[in-house]
Design an enzyme around this catalytic site. Sequence first.
Site, PDB file in Angstrom:
ATOM      1  N   HIS A 308      64.604  27.414  -8.536  1.00 33.07           N
ATOM      2  CA  HIS A 308      63.894  26.393  -7.672  1.00 33.07           C
ATOM      3  C   HIS A 308      64.697  25.031  -7.642  1.00 33.07           C
ATOM      4  O   HIS A 308      65.142  24.262  -6.614  1.00 33.07           O
ATOM      5  CB  HIS A 308      62.470  26.229  -7.690  1.00 33.07           C
ATOM      6  CG  HIS A 308      61.768  24.883  -6.890  1.00 33.07           C
ATOM      7  ND1 HIS A 308      60.961  24.957  -6.016  1.00 33.07           N
ATOM      8  CD2 HIS A 308      61.881  23.718  -7.419  1.00 33.07           C
ATOM      9  CE1 HIS A 308      60.793  23.963  -5.611  1.00 33.07           C
ATOM     10  NE2 HIS A 308      61.187  22.710  -6.554  1.00 33.07           N
ATOM     11  N   GLU A 309      64.977  24.772  -8.797  1.00 34.21           N
ATOM     12  CA  GLU A 309      65.512  23.420  -9.068  1.00 34.21           C
ATOM     13  C   GLU A 309      66.838  23.218  -8.320  1.00 34.21           C
ATOM     14  O   GLU A 309      67.668  22.298  -8.055  1.00 34.21           O
ATOM     15  CB  GLU A 309      65.674  22.893 -10.543  1.00 34.21           C
ATOM     16  CG  GLU A 309      64.265  22.474 -11.112  1.00 34.21           C
ATOM     17  CD  GLU A 309      63.828  21.476 -10.415  1.00 34.21           C
ATOM     18  OE1 GLU A 309      64.382  20.673 -10.220  1.00 34.21           O
ATOM     19  OE2 GLU A 309      62.635  21.496 -10.325  1.00 34.21           O
ATOM     20  N   HIS A 312      67.460  22.644  -4.899  1.00 38.79           N
ATOM     21  CA  HIS A 312      67.551  21.190  -4.787  1.00 38.79           C
ATOM     22  C   HIS A 312      68.823  20.893  -4.488  1.00 38.79           C
ATOM     23  O   HIS A 312      69.406  20.039  -3.779  1.00 38.79           O
ATOM     24  CB  HIS A 312      66.609  20.452  -5.610  1.00 38.79           C
ATOM     25  CG  HIS A 312      65.230  20.430  -5.291  1.00 38.79           C
ATOM     26  ND1 HIS A 312      64.580  20.249  -4.045  1.00 38.79           N
ATOM     27  CD2 HIS A 312      64.309  20.512  -6.280  1.00 38.79           C
ATOM     28  CE1 HIS A 312      63.278  20.346  -4.406  1.00 38.79           C
ATOM     29  NE2 HIS A 312      63.184  20.732  -5.541  1.00 38.79           N
ATOM     30  N   GLU A 388      60.785  20.423  -1.035  1.00 39.77           N
ATOM     31  CA  GLU A 388      59.987  21.705  -2.010  1.00 39.77           C
ATOM     32  C   GLU A 388      59.820  23.024  -1.570  1.00 39.77           C
ATOM     33  O   GLU A 388      60.225  23.803  -2.255  1.00 39.77           O
ATOM     34  CB  GLU A 388      58.538  21.282  -2.408  1.00 39.77           C
ATOM     35  CG  GLU A 388      58.647  19.840  -3.353  1.00 39.77           C
ATOM     36  CD  GLU A 388      59.486  19.760  -4.473  1.00 39.77           C
ATOM     37  OE1 GLU A 388      59.532  21.111  -5.181  1.00 39.77           O
ATOM     38  OE2 GLU A 388      60.259  18.917  -4.715  1.00 39.77           O
ATOM     39  N   ASP A 392      61.797  26.409  -2.744  1.00 36.49           N
ATOM     40  CA  ASP A 392      60.949  27.704  -3.220  1.00 36.49           C
ATOM     41  C   ASP A 392      61.724  28.745  -2.412  1.00 36.49           C
ATOM     42  O   ASP A 392      61.792  29.720  -2.872  1.00 36.49           O
ATOM     43  CB  ASP A 392      59.669  27.403  -2.650  1.00 36.49           C
ATOM     44  CG  ASP A 392      58.649  26.757  -3.590  1.00 36.49           C
ATOM     45  OD1 ASP A 392      59.134  26.469  -4.699  1.00 36.49           O
ATOM     46  OD2 ASP A 392      57.561  26.590  -3.490  1.00 36.49           O
TER      47      ASP A 392
HETATM   48 ZN   LIG Z   1      60.937  20.682  -6.581  1.00 38.27          ZN
END
Ligand SMILES: [Zn+2]
Length: 446
Positions: A308-309, A312, A388, A392
């Site tokens: 997930h990170e 980004h 976010e 995901d």
């Molecule tokens: Zn996040």
Amino acid sequence: MLLEESFILYGVLSFLFLEYLWELYLSIRQHKIYQQVVKVPEELKEIINEETYNKARVYGLDKSLFSIVEEVFGVATTLAIILLNGFVHFWNIAGVIVSDLGYDMNNEILRSAALMLTMNVFNTVVSLPFSIYHTFVLEENHGFNKQTIGFFIKDKIKAFVVGQAIMLPLISGVVYIVKIGGNYFFIYLWLFAMAMTFILLTIYPNCIAPLFDKYTPLPDGELRTCIEELAASIDFPLYKLYVVEGSKRSTHSNAYFYGFFKNKRIVLFDTLLKDYAPEDAIKSDVKDDPESEKKGCDNAEVLAVLAHELGHWKLNHVLKNIVIMQLNLFLIFLVFGLLFQYEAMYHAFGFQHEKPILIGFLVVLKFIFSPYNAVLSFLMTILSRRFEFQADAFAKSLGRSKFLRQALIKLNKDNLGFPVYDWMYSMWHHSHPPLLERLKALDKSD
Ligand SMILES: [Zn+2]
């Protein structure tokens, strides 16, 4: 002149009051949810058990009351500063400090630095009781606090000193540029701010962060290998991989990455890792106690959180945020450039004969821009929620949705996140979508 002055003053006060009422209204709406939704709603039964739900609810109630009181206090302080000509008093104190040190009090750069210092001391002292209560009562009561009094005091002093060491030269630089920059000083100011942001972000990991917390490279092992493989699989230029001892502060958990270009670092909180214990910790303490369920995620879940990170990063979210911030700064400097000679603005805040640059800057930034700041912050919250979901979805595209799902549920439990929200409160405040929405998005078949 008098008319303009009152217009500015009452405009600022009205907006301050309206904004406060709006925030209070939202807090009360959410507070009622904590009070009224005492049983786990049907759709959440699989995610959270009755006991955790109730713990989270009581924690939420306490946090909500705390923030309501803090907010009242904050708005009262701001009102007092405006109505009692607080800026004039701070400016006078700054003048006394400068001349006591043997310098000319008309030296605006020195006096501005002294002003910043005076105001920072004031803010730190005023917020200290809240900070103490938050750590040693609120967080302590719900089992999150790990700070000792000694750690807390040292940490606060360090933060203050480091903060001033950065702030004061920065402010002096700003005042200097405005003084010598001529009509287009706002462009130089903007370039200066950009350079400073870049420098601070560069030195932060090596020079600033280690002053506050201990960073250790993640030891070789299965987790490290898997993380390196994950990074390599999406061409993430992983340069260093650290574990930070967040457990010295609190048991809240997190993970993030930072760094420019090819210098990316990933930082994992030790509280995120179920199987990690600092070298000096006695492992048997935790393992032999059947009562205490160890917090944290297992390796597959940590990898899903990292996926997930890294989403980004892959989707350029950080870069996009930096660009927006720089554009925003440009706008602020531009408006400041238009207003900083505007006498009525200084009159409104009690200055009859002087127009200190830093005061003008603070007034524009904090008060003239406050409606704009409120709107911008709302838009940024919406954008953040989009990011976010996208991150995901990225983790999902790497085939990690099952473990991300588990990790989100576990982290929500470990951090006692309360999963029921008033829609209006959530829309205004939540930079991360509520748990249930994230799970639904993950479950959706494409
Ligand atoms: Zn996040």
